[in-house]
Design a protein around this motif. Structure first.
Motif, PDB file in Angstrom:
ATOM      1  N   ASN A  84       0.955  -1.360  -0.002  1.00 49.64           N
ATOM      2  CA  ASN A  84       0.049   0.071   0.251  1.00 49.64           C
ATOM      3  C   ASN A  84       0.832   1.341  -0.088  1.00 49.64           C
ATOM      4  O   ASN A  84       0.493   2.502  -0.502  1.00 49.64           O
ATOM      5  CB  ASN A  84      -0.733   0.138   1.288  1.00 49.64           C
ATOM      6  CG  ASN A  84      -1.875  -1.137   1.042  1.00 49.64           C
ATOM      7  OD1 ASN A  84      -2.452  -1.418  -0.004  1.00 49.64           O
ATOM      8  ND2 ASN A  84      -2.555  -1.687   2.211  1.00 49.64           N
ATOM      9  N   ASN A  85       2.050   1.070   0.375  1.00 51.63           N
ATOM     10  CA  ASN A  85       2.945   2.035   0.462  1.00 51.63           C
ATOM     11  C   ASN A  85       3.579   2.732  -0.647  1.00 51.63           C
ATOM     12  O   ASN A  85       4.750   3.393  -0.657  1.00 51.63           O
ATOM     13  CB  ASN A  85       3.907   2.205   1.715  1.00 51.63           C
ATOM     14  CG  ASN A  85       3.261   2.530   3.359  1.00 51.63           C
ATOM     15  OD1 ASN A  85       2.133   3.148   2.951  1.00 51.63           O
ATOM     16  ND2 ASN A  85       4.074   1.876   4.130  1.00 51.63           N
ATOM     17  N   SER A  87       2.555   4.027  -2.825  1.00 52.35           N
ATOM     18  CA  SER A  87       2.163   5.179  -3.241  1.00 52.35           C
ATOM     19  C   SER A  87       3.399   6.436  -3.309  1.00 52.35           C
ATOM     20  O   SER A  87       3.931   6.630  -2.136  1.00 52.35           O
ATOM     21  CB  SER A  87       0.926   5.737  -2.252  1.00 52.35           C
ATOM     22  OG  SER A  87       0.708   7.412  -2.553  1.00 52.35           O
ATOM     23  N   GLY A  88       3.606   7.160  -4.537  1.00 50.19           N
ATOM     24  CA  GLY A  88       4.738   8.052  -4.250  1.00 50.19           C
ATOM     25  C   GLY A  88       6.232   7.662  -4.672  1.00 50.19           C
ATOM     26  O   GLY A  88       7.174   8.276  -4.713  1.00 50.19           O
ATOM     27  N   LYS A 112       0.489   0.124 -13.539  1.00 48.52           N
ATOM     28  CA  LYS A 112      -0.143   1.373 -13.141  1.00 48.52           C
ATOM     29  C   LYS A 112      -1.528   0.896 -12.591  1.00 48.52           C
ATOM     30  O   LYS A 112      -2.350   1.777 -11.843  1.00 48.52           O
ATOM     31  CB  LYS A 112       0.157   2.495 -13.691  1.00 48.52           C
ATOM     32  CG  LYS A 112       1.427   3.195 -13.715  1.00 48.52           C
ATOM     33  CD  LYS A 112       1.619   4.693 -14.417  1.00 48.52           C
ATOM     34  CE  LYS A 112       1.105   5.507 -13.664  1.00 48.52           C
ATOM     35  NZ  LYS A 112       1.493   6.037 -12.476  1.00 48.52           N
ATOM     36  N   TYR A 115      -0.691  -0.153  -9.326  1.00 53.27           N
ATOM     37  CA  TYR A 115      -0.294   0.683  -8.113  1.00 53.27           C
ATOM     38  C   TYR A 115      -0.335   2.133  -9.079  1.00 53.27           C
ATOM     39  O   TYR A 115       0.610   2.600  -9.531  1.00 53.27           O
ATOM     40  CB  TYR A 115       1.171   0.399  -7.942  1.00 53.27           C
ATOM     41  CG  TYR A 115       1.256  -1.094  -7.380  1.00 53.27           C
ATOM     42  CD1 TYR A 115       0.702  -1.397  -6.299  1.00 53.27           C
ATOM     43  CD2 TYR A 115       1.995  -1.832  -8.355  1.00 53.27           C
ATOM     44  CE1 TYR A 115       0.945  -2.834  -5.773  1.00 53.27           C
ATOM     45  CE2 TYR A 115       1.868  -3.224  -8.043  1.00 53.27           C
ATOM     46  CZ  TYR A 115       1.410  -3.535  -6.620  1.00 53.27           C
ATOM     47  OH  TYR A 115       1.572  -5.055  -6.070  1.00 53.27           O
ATOM     48  N   LEU A 117      -0.269   5.075  -8.360  1.00 49.83           N
ATOM     49  CA  LEU A 117       0.101   6.163  -7.673  1.00 49.83           C
ATOM     50  C   LEU A 117       1.874   6.171  -7.802  1.00 49.83           C
ATOM     51  O   LEU A 117       2.735   7.093  -7.314  1.00 49.83           O
ATOM     52  CB  LEU A 117      -0.063   6.584  -6.326  1.00 49.83           C
ATOM     53  CG  LEU A 117      -1.397   6.945  -6.084  1.00 49.83           C
ATOM     54  CD1 LEU A 117      -1.826   7.262  -4.680  1.00 49.83           C
ATOM     55  CD2 LEU A 117      -2.101   8.120  -6.926  1.00 49.83           C
ATOM     56  N   VAL A 118       2.546   5.272  -8.293  1.00 48.56           N
ATOM     57  CA  VAL A 118       3.946   4.914  -8.698  1.00 48.56           C
ATOM     58  C   VAL A 118       4.281   5.871  -9.911  1.00 48.56           C
ATOM     59  O   VAL A 118       3.537   5.995 -10.795  1.00 48.56           O
ATOM     60  CB  VAL A 118       4.114   3.335  -8.703  1.00 48.56           C
ATOM     61  CG1 VAL A 118       5.609   3.225  -9.471  1.00 48.56           C
ATOM     62  CG2 VAL A 118       3.798   2.697  -7.614  1.00 48.56           C
TER      63      VAL A 118
END
Length: 294
Positions: A84-85, A87-88, A112, A115, A117-118
């Motif tokens: 989940n992390n 992101s970013g 994507k 994920y 937000l990668v």
């Protein structure tokens, strides 16, 4: 899972009261929790005496199983948090033109969807430069040949044929397959891929000295130069997909192939995002024709 954690805490502390304080429960709630666990397991876990709380023989047998269960659960939750992390996270990829143009867009798109937000940073260079980028941490992963990767962890993705590119009006365009000897005197626009070049290795092996007129790093520039009649070139077939130029493409005799792999410095220490994308590349490339790249 909480009751197993409470069970472990009671066993370690030897006290229901201490466990209740640590978890923020009342002592009554902890006692009810343990009675529920004992019913679930159909065993008695603790012996209660005026001197304290002790594990029964059954409890001692259960304690290590409970500890493994809690550890595995915590590891699973850590993995879920890591996923989940993403992101970013920024994934840095070393690549060359044919892979950047043909493979990476669809691989990035499908990644994507999982994920969104990668982010990605694409670095384009030759094989040796890409290896250097991975070695010094500039890139998380990259595409190259296994020969260049050397002892760097890598996975072969497939092979790509190297073909002759020439103006359509060239006399050799009438042949389906063309030998290196046939183009030995032709002005050659050389695709500069650093220290390693599959075509140059074959020229050397055949004892042919090519007529090198131009050294160019970009495949698409070479296609434009061939279209203008400046010479012939040997390019990877992959880059010629949907090229839209007025050029002829012919197979070489004997055929020349390059092997492409994805490499990284260390799968165990690279970023989670980089590791997941590397695995995604390997899985995604299985959709090609049994690893034969087109």
């Amino acid at each position: 899972m909480t009751k197993y954690k409470v069970f472990l805490r009671i066993a370690d502390a030897g006290s229901f009261t201490r466990a209740a304080e640590d978890f923020g429960y009342t002592q009554s709630a902890v006692s009810q929790m343990m009675r529920s666990l004992e019913r679930e397991l159909n065993v008695t876990l603790f012996t209660r005496t005026k001197h304290g709380i002790y594990l029964t023989s059954d409890g001692r047998e259960m304690i290590e199983h409970a500890r493994r269960l809690v550890n595995d659960y915590d590891a699973m939750m850590s993995k879920t948090t890591a996923i989940n992390n993403l992101s970013g996270a920024i994934i840095r990829i070393g690549s060359f033109a044919s892979v950047s143009a043909n493979w990476l867009p669809s691989l990035i798109k499908s990644f994507k969807t999982k994920y969104p937000l990668v982010g990605f940073k694409l670095l384009q260079g030759d094989y040796a430069t890409i290896r250097d980028w991975i070695s010094d941490g500039t890139a998380d992963l990259g595409f190259m040949t296994p020969e260049v990767a050397g002892d760097m962890p890598n996975t072969v993705l497939g092979t790509d044929e190297m073909v002759l590119v020439l103006p359509p009006e060239h006399e050799l365009a009438n042949k389906n397959r063309i030998s290196l000897a046939d183009i030995g005197d032709e002005p050659l626009i050389f695709l500069d891929e650093g220290k390693t070049s599959e075509p140059m290795s074959i020229f050397t092996r055949c004892g042919i000295v090519p007529n090198l007129q131009y050294h160019v790093h970009d495949d698409y520039t070479i296609m434009n130069m061939v279209e203008q009649g400046l010479g012939v070139s040997i390019l990877p077939k992959l880059v010629l997909t949907r090229h839209g130029r007025n050029i002829a493409v012919r197979s070489l005799d004997p055929p020349i192939f390059r092997t492409i792999c994805v490499a990284c410095r260390d799968m165990d220490t690279m970023s989670i995002a980089g590791r997941y994308f590397t695995e995604h590349i390997i899985d995604g490339m299985r959709d090609y024709d049994n690893g034969k790249l087109i």
